[in-house]
Design a protein around this motif. Structure first.
Motif, PDB file in Angstrom:
ATOM      1  N   MET A 278      29.590  19.865  -2.741  1.00  0.00           N
ATOM      2  CA  MET A 278      28.847  20.715  -1.811  1.00  0.00           C
ATOM      3  C   MET A 278      28.536  19.969  -0.512  1.00  0.00           C
ATOM      4  N   THR A 279      28.211  18.676  -0.639  1.00  0.00           N
ATOM      5  CA  THR A 279      27.907  17.878   0.549  1.00  0.00           C
ATOM      6  C   THR A 279      29.118  17.769   1.450  1.00  0.00           C
ATOM      7  N   GLU A 280      30.314  17.580   0.831  1.00  0.00           N
ATOM      8  CA  GLU A 280      31.534  17.475   1.624  1.00  0.00           C
ATOM      9  C   GLU A 280      31.863  18.802   2.298  1.00  0.00           C
ATOM     10  N   PHE A 281      31.540  19.902   1.611  1.00  0.00           N
ATOM     11  CA  PHE A 281      31.821  21.223   2.168  1.00  0.00           C
ATOM     12  C   PHE A 281      31.040  21.454   3.450  1.00  0.00           C
ATOM     13  N   PHE A 282      29.803  20.974   3.484  1.00  0.00           N
ATOM     14  CA  PHE A 282      28.970  21.169   4.668  1.00  0.00           C
ATOM     15  C   PHE A 282      29.002  19.966   5.611  1.00  0.00           C
ATOM     16  N   GLY A 283      29.814  18.966   5.318  1.00  0.00           N
ATOM     17  CA  GLY A 283      29.930  17.816   6.199  1.00  0.00           C
ATOM     18  C   GLY A 283      30.904  18.085   7.331  1.00  0.00           C
ATOM     19  N   SER A 284      31.053  17.119   8.213  1.00  0.00           N
ATOM     20  CA  SER A 284      31.958  17.262   9.348  1.00  0.00           C
ATOM     21  C   SER A 284      33.391  16.991   8.909  1.00  0.00           C
ATOM     22  N   ILE A 285      34.282  17.869   9.324  1.00  0.00           N
ATOM     23  CA  ILE A 285      35.685  17.709   8.974  1.00  0.00           C
ATOM     24  C   ILE A 285      36.296  16.476   9.633  1.00  0.00           C
ATOM     25  N   PHE A 286      35.692  16.022  10.729  1.00  0.00           N
ATOM     26  CA  PHE A 286      36.220  14.855  11.428  1.00  0.00           C
ATOM     27  C   PHE A 286      35.904  13.544  10.703  1.00  0.00           C
TER      28      PHE A 286
ATOM     29  N   PHE B 138      43.206  20.826  14.624  1.00  0.00           N
ATOM     30  CA  PHE B 138      43.844  22.147  14.642  1.00  0.00           C
ATOM     31  C   PHE B 138      43.253  23.082  13.588  1.00  0.00           C
ATOM     32  N   LEU B 139      42.777  22.528  12.475  1.00  0.00           N
ATOM     33  CA  LEU B 139      42.081  23.355  11.502  1.00  0.00           C
ATOM     34  C   LEU B 139      40.785  23.892  12.105  1.00  0.00           C
ATOM     35  N   MET B 140      40.063  23.025  12.794  1.00  0.00           N
ATOM     36  CA  MET B 140      38.839  23.446  13.483  1.00  0.00           C
ATOM     37  C   MET B 140      39.136  24.528  14.510  1.00  0.00           C
ATOM     38  N   LEU B 141      40.227  24.350  15.254  1.00  0.00           N
ATOM     39  CA  LEU B 141      40.589  25.323  16.278  1.00  0.00           C
ATOM     40  C   LEU B 141      40.905  26.679  15.658  1.00  0.00           C
ATOM     41  N   GLY B 142      41.653  26.690  14.573  1.00  0.00           N
ATOM     42  CA  GLY B 142      42.004  27.943  13.921  1.00  0.00           C
ATOM     43  C   GLY B 142      40.796  28.663  13.356  1.00  0.00           C
TER      44      GLY B 142
ATOM     45  N   ALA C 222      36.060  29.088  20.488  1.00  0.00           N
ATOM     46  CA  ALA C 222      37.070  28.034  20.432  1.00  0.00           C
ATOM     47  C   ALA C 222      37.041  27.170  21.691  1.00  0.00           C
ATOM     48  N   SER C 223      36.783  27.780  22.844  1.00  0.00           N
ATOM     49  CA  SER C 223      36.753  27.019  24.097  1.00  0.00           C
ATOM     50  C   SER C 223      35.645  25.970  24.079  1.00  0.00           C
ATOM     51  N   VAL C 224      34.460  26.385  23.643  1.00  0.00           N
ATOM     52  CA  VAL C 224      33.344  25.442  23.548  1.00  0.00           C
ATOM     53  C   VAL C 224      33.648  24.363  22.521  1.00  0.00           C
ATOM     54  N   ALA C 225      34.239  24.762  21.384  1.00  0.00           N
ATOM     55  CA  ALA C 225      34.558  23.800  20.321  1.00  0.00           C
ATOM     56  C   ALA C 225      35.534  22.736  20.812  1.00  0.00           C
ATOM     57  N   ILE C 226      36.521  23.135  21.596  1.00  0.00           N
ATOM     58  CA  ILE C 226      37.502  22.177  22.122  1.00  0.00           C
ATOM     59  C   ILE C 226      36.823  21.165  23.033  1.00  0.00           C
ATOM     60  N   VAL C 227      35.952  21.664  23.930  1.00  0.00           N
ATOM     61  CA  VAL C 227      35.250  20.760  24.846  1.00  0.00           C
ATOM     62  C   VAL C 227      34.407  19.754  24.069  1.00  0.00           C
ATOM     63  N   VAL C 228      33.659  20.236  23.095  1.00  0.00           N
ATOM     64  CA  VAL C 228      32.784  19.356  22.306  1.00  0.00           C
ATOM     65  C   VAL C 228      33.596  18.334  21.535  1.00  0.00           C
ATOM     66  N   ALA C 229      34.710  18.769  20.910  1.00  0.00           N
ATOM     67  CA  ALA C 229      35.523  17.864  20.095  1.00  0.00           C
ATOM     68  C   ALA C 229      36.205  16.790  20.930  1.00  0.00           C
ATOM     69  N   LEU C 230      36.674  17.151  22.113  1.00  0.00           N
ATOM     70  CA  LEU C 230      37.415  16.193  22.928  1.00  0.00           C
ATOM     71  C   LEU C 230      36.506  15.216  23.660  1.00  0.00           C
TER      72      LEU C 230
ATOM     73  N   PHE D  43      31.355  24.020  15.484  1.00  0.00           N
ATOM     74  CA  PHE D  43      32.769  23.776  15.209  1.00  0.00           C
ATOM     75  C   PHE D  43      33.254  22.509  15.896  1.00  0.00           C
ATOM     76  N   GLY D  44      32.826  22.307  17.144  1.00  0.00           N
ATOM     77  CA  GLY D  44      33.269  21.132  17.886  1.00  0.00           C
ATOM     78  C   GLY D  44      32.854  19.820  17.243  1.00  0.00           C
ATOM     79  N   MET D  45      31.725  19.854  16.523  1.00  0.00           N
ATOM     80  CA  MET D  45      31.279  18.656  15.816  1.00  0.00           C
ATOM     81  C   MET D  45      31.869  18.562  14.407  1.00  0.00           C
ATOM     82  N   GLY D  46      32.697  19.569  14.058  1.00  0.00           N
ATOM     83  CA  GLY D  46      33.385  19.523  12.776  1.00  0.00           C
ATOM     84  C   GLY D  46      32.690  20.233  11.638  1.00  0.00           C
ATOM     85  N   TYR D  47      31.542  20.859  11.883  1.00  0.00           N
ATOM     86  CA  TYR D  47      30.791  21.519  10.820  1.00  0.00           C
ATOM     87  C   TYR D  47      31.271  22.965  10.684  1.00  0.00           C
ATOM     88  N   LEU D  48      32.429  23.117  10.047  1.00  0.00           N
ATOM     89  CA  LEU D  48      33.059  24.433   9.953  1.00  0.00           C
ATOM     90  C   LEU D  48      32.232  25.406   9.110  1.00  0.00           C
ATOM     91  N   ALA D  49      31.718  24.931   7.977  1.00  0.00           N
ATOM     92  CA  ALA D  49      30.960  25.817   7.090  1.00  0.00           C
ATOM     93  C   ALA D  49      29.715  26.352   7.783  1.00  0.00           C
TER      94      ALA D  49
END
Length: 225
Positions: free
Chosen positions: A1-9, A19-23, A55-63, A105-111
């Motif tokens: 559960m912790t991994e599910f709510f953690g950052s994908i990065f 690209f998973l985050m972007l999708g 997605a636009s905001v997520a890209i800016v935050v991730a990069l 999303f930009g920080m990787g917290y998809l859930a």
């Protein structure tokens, strides 16, 4: 559960994580805009733009990889829409949802991004059906706009009518029209009974010689003739 709510990065998936985050952010943006479109009055182009804003905001935050700078830039995304055109409260709220989801999303917290976006969108959808903010008597204040001949004493002729149909009233604006041959008056009135709106208009038309009469809901910016 912790991994599910953690950052994908944090999983060291490299470009795959990005690209998973972007999708996921694109799908979530489209889904939330689709839900909001059922109860929000705006153009289809706005909903399309709002969908890709996530997605636009997520890209800016991730990069950028700097949360302070990314947060400031994300705020710009929310303000660009209103630089040349005033947005409604509904549109402002939807932009805030998109920006908040994009930050997650930009920080990787998809859930967190998916769950919170969907919950808030569904909550908005539900609240628009519930009359919880439609308090009794809220819509009894009206604006009456009446056109009268220049020789009609509006204060004397209309005072009894306004007292009969309203518990309170006040003149907001009086101005001349048609080179002074007509007067246009604007009155704020609190109706005793909203069902008597037509009767009020009929009596005013009898007094002003069947010239133009209008009755509209009162809002705080309703001060222009």
């Amino acid at each position: 559960m912790t991994e599910f709510f953690g950052s994908i990065f944090d999983l060291n998936w490299g470009a795959g994580a990005f690209f998973l985050m972007l999708g996921v952010s694109l799908i979530t943006g489209l889904l939330t805009s689709f839900i909001l479109s059922f109860r929000m009055h705006s153009s289809s182009r706005f909903f399309i733009t709002n969908a890709i804003t996530v997605a636009s905001v997520a890209i800016v935050v991730a990069l950028i990889n700097n949360i302070a700078t990314a947060f400031a830039l994300a705020g710009v995304f929310g303000l660009v829409r209103y630089r040349s055109a005033q947005g409604t409260s509904e549109e402002i709220g939807s932009i805030f949802i998109s920006v908040a989801a994009g930050l997650a999303f930009g920080m990787g917290y998809l859930a967190y991004g998916v769950i919170c976006s969907i919950i808030i969108s569904l909550l908005y959808y539900l609240l628009t059906y519930l009359p919880i903010f439609e308090h009794k008597g809220k819509n009894l204040y009206k604006i009456v706009r009446v056109t009268i001949p220049e020789d009609l004493d509006y204060d004397t002729e209309f005072s009894e009518i306004f007292k009969h149909y309203g518990s309170e009233y006040e003149y907001l604006k009086i101005k001349t029209s048609d080179m002074g041959s007509l007067y246009k008056i604007e009155v704020k009135i609190k109706l005793k009974n909203e069902t008597e709106s037509k009767a009020l208009l009929d009596e005013l038309r009898q007094k002003n010689g069947n010239l133009e009469v209008a009755l509209t809901p009162f809002i705080h910016t309703a001060n222009q003739l």
